[in-house]
Design a protein around this motif. Structure first.
Motif, PDB file in Angstrom:
ATOM      1  N   GLU A 211       0.878  -1.126  -0.109  1.00 39.50           N
ATOM      2  CA  GLU A 211      -0.046  -0.035  -0.052  1.00 39.50           C
ATOM      3  C   GLU A 211       0.768   1.186  -0.120  1.00 39.50           C
ATOM      4  O   GLU A 211       2.093   1.257   0.499  1.00 39.50           O
ATOM      5  N   LEU A 224      -2.461  11.617  -8.202  1.00 34.05           N
ATOM      6  CA  LEU A 224      -2.724  10.081  -7.804  1.00 34.05           C
ATOM      7  C   LEU A 224      -2.712   9.227  -9.259  1.00 34.05           C
ATOM      8  O   LEU A 224      -2.174   8.157  -9.413  1.00 34.05           O
ATOM      9  N   ILE A 228       0.101   6.332 -10.263  1.00 35.75           N
ATOM     10  CA  ILE A 228      -0.411   4.864 -10.669  1.00 35.75           C
ATOM     11  C   ILE A 228       0.016   4.845 -12.174  1.00 35.75           C
ATOM     12  O   ILE A 228       0.334   3.549 -12.542  1.00 35.75           O
ATOM     13  N   THR A 252     -11.118   6.302   1.989  1.00 35.96           N
ATOM     14  CA  THR A 252     -10.786   7.316   0.976  1.00 35.96           C
ATOM     15  C   THR A 252     -12.124   7.849   0.176  1.00 35.96           C
ATOM     16  O   THR A 252     -13.157   7.040   0.392  1.00 35.96           O
ATOM     17  N   SER A 255     -12.978   7.295  -4.343  1.00 31.32           N
ATOM     18  CA  SER A 255     -12.465   5.944  -4.210  1.00 31.32           C
ATOM     19  C   SER A 255     -12.540   5.360  -5.848  1.00 31.32           C
ATOM     20  O   SER A 255     -13.376   5.920  -6.488  1.00 31.32           O
ATOM     21  N   CYS A 284      -7.624   2.631  -5.007  1.00 26.87           N
ATOM     22  CA  CYS A 284      -7.192   3.882  -4.579  1.00 26.87           C
ATOM     23  C   CYS A 284      -8.032   4.853  -4.165  1.00 26.87           C
ATOM     24  O   CYS A 284      -9.498   4.671  -4.430  1.00 26.87           O
ATOM     25  N   PHE A 307      -3.294   4.054  -2.110  1.00 30.43           N
ATOM     26  CA  PHE A 307      -3.467   3.004  -2.956  1.00 30.43           C
ATOM     27  C   PHE A 307      -3.119   1.740  -2.497  1.00 30.43           C
ATOM     28  O   PHE A 307      -2.207   1.728  -1.543  1.00 30.43           O
TER      29      PHE A 307
END
Length: 344
Positions: A211, A224, A228, A252, A255, A284, A307
């Motif tokens: 994570e 984010l 990724i 989150t 999400s 994530c 994430f």
């Protein structure tokens, strides 16, 4: 001659030898060409004819007794030598000893960590036996919240306010990191997790996660998505594409679930991606303000994203392994396929 025969016979009866060398010395002494019994044989020629029968029998008996004693000592010495001598020839080259290799899950876990290290992430670890607060409550799982049912938990102790349990995710490490480290925070948290699930080709009660957590001022969902995408292209190849589907996680908001374009069929559809052209790899989202508050972080000043991915899942996609149980059965035929795998 009679006295000489009796004297030699007594010496033979008392004869002892601890080694093969001593046995051979005794044989030469009594039966050799210049041995004591051989010398008596020479003297026998001068014995009076009427005594030859008597002394001849005595000499034959003496010779037989000497030979029997020598044979007995020789056999005992050989057995003693065998007892202390290794049966194997120590001068022969040994068989090649099979060396172990890194487990495929360890290989993928290390590569995931190395990729995020290049992005500036540190590595954080925490206990596998955790308390309810760090696994659930601090992550916006209040008591009796329906989201707790999403994760079947192994409890170590119950009956008190903050029971102990085997962590169901490494998000607990993120909480401990937020509690103890100064901002900004940028970490990945690899580790083993446990869930009370039936073991099958697609699920196991023990598996591994990595994570990630990034908290700073002005962190956005665009950051984010970029992080990724960079990870996916490092892991699966430079042509990899990602898509993000809305989802729900208590810690989150918003999400998303993340899919990558299938690296087998290049998005055209195959049995690995079930004809969709996409493969799910992680969940994530932006860290919920309640999670930041629980760890003493002001959500008005700071924001962040998190994430999480299953290491076995990534390894299955990389090597097209169709049964999760292979990673835990210690089948040498399976593990030897990765003996030369230095990277995925």
């Amino acid at each position: 001659m009679k006295e000489a025969i009796e004297q030699i016979l007594k010496e033979i009866e008392d004869l002892k030898a601890a080694s093969q060398k001593e046995v051979e010395e005794a044989r030469i002494r009594f039966l050799g060409k210049k041995g004591e019994i051989t010398a008596l044989m020479e003297q026998f020629r001068g014995v009076a004819p009427e005594l030859k029968r008597e002394y001849g029998q005595k000499l034959n008996d003496l010779k037989k007794a000497a030979q029997a004693k020598i044979d007995q000592l020789k056999e005992a010495a050989e057995q003693a030598a065998e007892a202390i001598t290794p049966k194997e020839d120590l001068s022969m080259p040994g068989d090649a000893f099979p060396l172990g290799s890194r487990h495929p899950v360890s290989i993928v876990r290390q590569q995931i960590v190395d990729i995020f290290r290049k992005f500036g992430y540190d590595v954080a670890e925490g206990p596998e036996i955790e308390d309810d607060y760090h696994v659930f409550e601090a992550l916006n799982f209040p008591p009796n919240h329906p989201a707790r049912e999403m994760q079947d938990t192994f409890f170590v102790s119950t009956g008190h306010v903050n029971p102990l349990l085997l962590r169901t995710h490494t998000s607990s490490v993120q909480v401990r990191t937020m509690e103890s480290q100064d901002l900004p925070i940028r970490v990945v948290c690899p580790g083993r997790v446990f869930r009370n699930e039936a073991i099958s080709a697609r699920a196991h009660c023990i598996f591994h996660q990595v994570e990630g957590l990034y908290i700073d001022k002005d962190v956005t969902f665009a950051d984010l998505k970029q992080a990724i995408l960079l990870f996916a292209r490092e892991m699966f190849g430079p042509e990899t594409q990602i898509r993000m589907r809305p989802s729900y996680f208590p810690f989150t908001e918003p999400s998303a679930e993340v899919d990558v374009s299938c690296n087998i069929c290049k998005g055209k559809g195959c049995n690995i991606c079930k004809g969709t052209g996409w493969l799910e790899i992680m969940g994530c989202g932006m860290v919920d303000p309640n999670v930041l508050k629980a760890s003493g972080i002001d959500p008005e000043k700071y924001s962040g994203f998190a994430f999480g991915m299953g290491v076995e899942r990534i390894a299955m996609l990389k090597w097209q392994v169709n049964d999760l149980r292979h990673y835990f059965e210690n089948d040498m035929r399976f593990l030897q396929e990765f003996a030369t795998a230095t990277e995925v």
